[in-house]
Design an enzyme around this catalytic site. Structure first.
Site, mmCIF file in Angstrom:
data_model
loop_
_atom_site.group_PDB
_atom_site.id
_atom_site.type_symbol
_atom_site.label_atom_id
_atom_site.label_comp_id
_atom_site.label_asym_id
_atom_site.label_seq_id
_atom_site.Cartn_x
_atom_site.Cartn_y
_atom_site.Cartn_z
ATOM 1 N N HIS A 207 0.813 -1.215 0.000
ATOM 2 C CA HIS A 207 0.000 0.000 0.000
ATOM 3 C C HIS A 207 0.851 1.271 0.000
ATOM 4 O O HIS A 207 0.425 2.294 -0.509
ATOM 5 C CB HIS A 207 -1.017 -0.038 1.136
ATOM 6 C CG HIS A 207 -2.161 -0.933 0.791
ATOM 7 N ND1 HIS A 207 -2.205 -2.249 1.162
ATOM 8 C CD2 HIS A 207 -3.252 -0.713 0.008
ATOM 9 C CE1 HIS A 207 -3.296 -2.804 0.650
ATOM 10 N NE2 HIS A 207 -3.953 -1.892 -0.044
ATOM 11 N N GLU A 450 -11.186 -10.750 -4.700
ATOM 12 C CA GLU A 450 -9.749 -10.666 -4.398
ATOM 13 C C GLU A 450 -9.259 -11.848 -3.570
ATOM 14 O O GLU A 450 -8.111 -11.885 -3.153
ATOM 15 C CB GLU A 450 -9.396 -9.323 -3.737
ATOM 16 C CG GLU A 450 -10.280 -8.894 -2.610
ATOM 17 C CD GLU A 450 -9.949 -7.490 -2.110
ATOM 18 O OE1 GLU A 450 -8.954 -6.896 -2.535
ATOM 19 O OE2 GLU A 450 -10.704 -7.010 -1.245
ATOM 20 N N ASP A 474 -4.621 -8.253 -4.294
ATOM 21 C CA ASP A 474 -4.831 -9.305 -3.303
ATOM 22 C C ASP A 474 -5.071 -10.653 -3.958
ATOM 23 O O ASP A 474 -4.657 -11.683 -3.426
ATOM 24 C CB ASP A 474 -5.997 -8.944 -2.377
ATOM 25 C CG ASP A 474 -5.547 -7.983 -1.288
ATOM 26 O OD1 ASP A 474 -4.477 -8.245 -0.692
ATOM 27 O OD2 ASP A 474 -6.219 -6.974 -1.061
ATOM 28 N N CYS A 521 -9.689 -3.248 -10.526
ATOM 29 C CA CYS A 521 -9.242 -2.036 -9.834
ATOM 30 C C CYS A 521 -7.886 -2.236 -9.153
ATOM 31 O O CYS A 521 -7.401 -1.353 -8.464
ATOM 32 C CB CYS A 521 -10.284 -1.552 -8.829
ATOM 33 S SG CYS A 521 -10.573 -2.728 -7.498
HETATM 34 C C1 PEP Z 1 -6.626 -5.057 -4.707
HETATM 35 O O1 PEP Z 1 -6.440 -5.875 -3.815
HETATM 36 O O2 PEP Z 1 -6.324 -5.267 -5.905
HETATM 37 C C2 PEP Z 1 -7.230 -3.749 -4.402
HETATM 38 C C3 PEP Z 1 -7.562 -2.906 -5.360
HETATM 39 O O3 PEP Z 1 -7.374 -3.414 -3.099
HETATM 40 P P1 PEP Z 1 -6.143 -2.939 -2.188
HETATM 41 O O4 PEP Z 1 -4.964 -2.738 -3.076
HETATM 42 O O5 PEP Z 1 -6.550 -1.695 -1.503
HETATM 43 O O6 PEP Z 1 -5.979 -4.102 -1.256
HETATM 44 MG MG MG Z 2 -7.373 -5.583 -1.899
#
Ligand code: PEP
Ligand code: MG
Length: 583
Positions: A207, A450, A474, A521
């Site tokens: 993140h 995910e 994920d 996403c």
């Molecule tokens: C993902 O897991 O691809 C996602 C978009 O959520 P995050 O990156 O916030 O875990």
């Molecule tokens: Mg995620």
């Protein structure tokens, strides 16, 4: 002497500047420049804070009971001595006088230098005095709190790159070097003075890296021992495309990278012309390019990049770094409404809070007792464990939906029971608003795919949800059992693994077959090397950081989706998909 450090490329571009080393725990210290005529005032502010700490320690010493342990008095003596240490005082003064750093920044810069000297000491007793030095500095920092000037975070315009000279000491861009930065720390850099950053730890889709990408400044993570090898104030080049950090570059190397940097600027300028061009493929397929945002203010960048909506608002950033004071319903409502207003009638997909794993709420709440935080109480599991907190968020989102088109997205679902509980709580939130006679609007309800279990039980998900959004970050982590934040296994984090592609492809095709909306996403959506494959797999909706939208659009404009479908099916059936990807 020039040397380079290799890490992981996470945010594009080249940054050239002087290194500012910051310990993770001191990231929230204000970094800003003062005006030359404020130097005296800033030195006085620092002296006052230091004198106050000296007074406090002397008082403590005086009031010490006669039978107090000898170690305690000795400790106070050491602290007093360190406080009055000339190297500390003169070093800090220099940062203020010559670089125009504010007092807090000057103090932490000098502290990093001294701490390193302590680390290098042979004598274990002296080495341990490092902790004393840090405590003393923390006390002074504490004393400086609330006494800062009003120009906090003022950003001094950097000099044009072509004028950079190695001998320069002033007016040069600064790059941040740290062992680690939390996603919440990263948010602080949104208005900061830094033009690039390097961390020792982190994976490509950690993140911290994701927030760096949203800042759109060159960054390298997973550079292992960079924070030990780079010295305060070293000249550093960050090559965010190659994942390389060059320390103490020669004038020739500097000129070469200065040239690359200008080429990059030109390329961006060229891409910006595509902003108003509709994202339509060569064979006439309309492609939806959406933005991922962390804060409501990010909608500005989304609009500027030509996004046709927000595909992922990571609402957890409203919850982080608040020392346990979670935002209430009204505060959240204002934030969501701001995002909705900011998108000027375009749809906004708000994901309910996804804390846990590498997104701790704050250090205090980061429960190290959970051995596998990524497999623990994270995302929807956390929300369902605290229904009142979850209901507060749901009410706030439903209220914001009265002001525009809002989609409600739930992270990390795997079980039918979680789906049923979630839907029941959304209904309860509506009833509570009805009872209060508070206005709210309709929302489409979506689930993130995910976890492999979710991708393998699509029928269940499609029965309950209006749309699906594939969180590839994920999905890859959980399919391949690779911690996305751990640089030591980063080489195994493979978006092209046949199992990953199969789960992504099946989710897309099942949604198409059932006439439900689907988007990606995760970071895969903003990776231009993956655009054609995703188009070939039938994807028509991509959500990514605003800074990636125009590059992906360029790929879309050059693609024929019908031709790509044939090739994509071969990639999907291959045991070695990477071998079929264009080099
Ligand atoms: C993902 O897991 O691809 C996602 C978009 O959520 P995050 O990156 O916030 O875990
Ligand atoms: Mg995620």
């Amino acid at each position: 002497m020039t040397f380079s450090i290799h890490g992981l490329a996470v945010a594009r571009g080249i940054a050239i500047g002087r290194a500012v080393l910051v310990a993770s725990s001191r990231v929230d210290v204000a970094h800003y420049f003062i005006q030359p005529d404020q130097v005296k005032q800033e030195i006085d502010r620092l002296s006052k804070a230091r004198d106050a700490v000296v007074d406090e320690l002397q008082r403590l010493q005086k009031d010490m009971p006669k039978d107090a342990p000898h170690e305690l008095t000795a400790l106070l003596d050491v602290h007093l001595m360190l406080l009055q240490d000339e190297e500390l005082a003169s070093g800090v003064r220099l940062w203020i006088e010559e670089r125009f750093y504010n007092a807090e920044w000057a103090l932490t810069s000098q502290l990093e230098i001294i701490v390193r000297q302590f680390d290098e000491m042979e004598d274990p007793y002296l080495r341990e005095r490092k902790a004393d030095m840090e405590q003393v500095a923390e006390r002074v920092l504490h004393g400086l709190k609330g006494t800062g000037s009003l120009v906090t975070q003022a950003r001094r315009p950097p000099r044009p790159q072509q004028e950079l000279q190695l001998g320069d000491t002033m007016d040069v861009p600064l790059v941040l070097v740290a062992h680690d930065l939390s996603p919440a720390d990263m948010l602080q850099f949104k208005q900061s003075v830094f033009t690039g950053f390097v961390t020792d730890v982190g994976g490509k889709t950690s993140h911290t890296a994701i927030v760096a990408r949203s800042l759109d400044i060159p960054a390298v993570v997973g550079a292992r021992s960079a924070s030990q090898l780079v010295k305060q104030d070293d000249w550093v080049i960050i090559d965010g495309d190659a994942g390389v950090v060059i320390v103490d570059p020669s004038p020739i190397i500097l000129a070469d990278y200065g040239f690359k940097q200008r080429q990059g600027d030109l390329e961006r300028e060229r891409l910006s012309r595509l902003r108003h061009t509709p994202a339509v493929s060569l064979d006439g397929e309309k492609i939806e390019l959406l933005a991922n945002i962390e804060m409501p203010e990010d909608t500005k960048a989304a609009i500027t990049a030509g996004a046709v909506g927000v595909g992922l608002f990571r609402s957890e950033f409203l919850f982080m770094g608040r020392q346990g004071n979670l935002p209430g319903e009204d505060e959240q409502y204002e934030a969501y409404r701001k995002a909705v207003d900011g998108m000027k009638g375009l749809p906004v997909t708000i994901r309910t809070v996804d804390v846990g794993a590498d997104k701790p709420l704050d250090e205090a709440r980061h429960d190290a007792a959970h051995l596998n935080p990524a497999l623990g109480l994270r995302a929807i599991r956390w929300s369902l464990a605290d229904p009142s907190m979850f209901l507060t968020q749901l009410r706030a989102i439903l209220r914001a939906a009265a002001h525009g088109q809002v989609n409600l997205l739930i992270p990390m679902l795997a079980h039918g029971s979680e789906i049923r509980q979630t839907i029941a709580l959304v209904e309860q939130a509506r009833l509570e608003l009805d009872r209060r006679c508070t206005a709210y609007g309709p929302v489409h309800l979506g689930a993130m795919i995910e976890i492999p279990a979710a991708a393998l039980s699509l029928r269940l998900f499609l029965k309950h949800f209006d749309f699906l959004s594939i969180g590839t970050n994920d999905l890859i982590q959980y399919t391949l059992a690779i911690d996305r934040a751990d640089e030591s296994v980063a080489h195994l984090y493979d978006p092209l693994h046949p199992a990953v592609l199969r789960l992504v492809a099946d989710t897309i095709s099942e949604c198409i077959a059932q006439g439900k909306a689907v988007s990606v996403c995760g970071e895969m959506a903003g990776d231009v090397t993956m655009t054609r494959l995703l188009l070939g797999l039938g994807l028509r909706s991509f959500s990514m950081h605003p800074s990636q939208i125009l590059s992906v659009k360029q790929q879309v404009l050059r693609s024929d989706t019908a031709k790509l479908a044939l090739w994509a099916s071969q990639v999907l059936d291959s045991d070695d998909p990477a071998s079929l990807m264009p080099s």
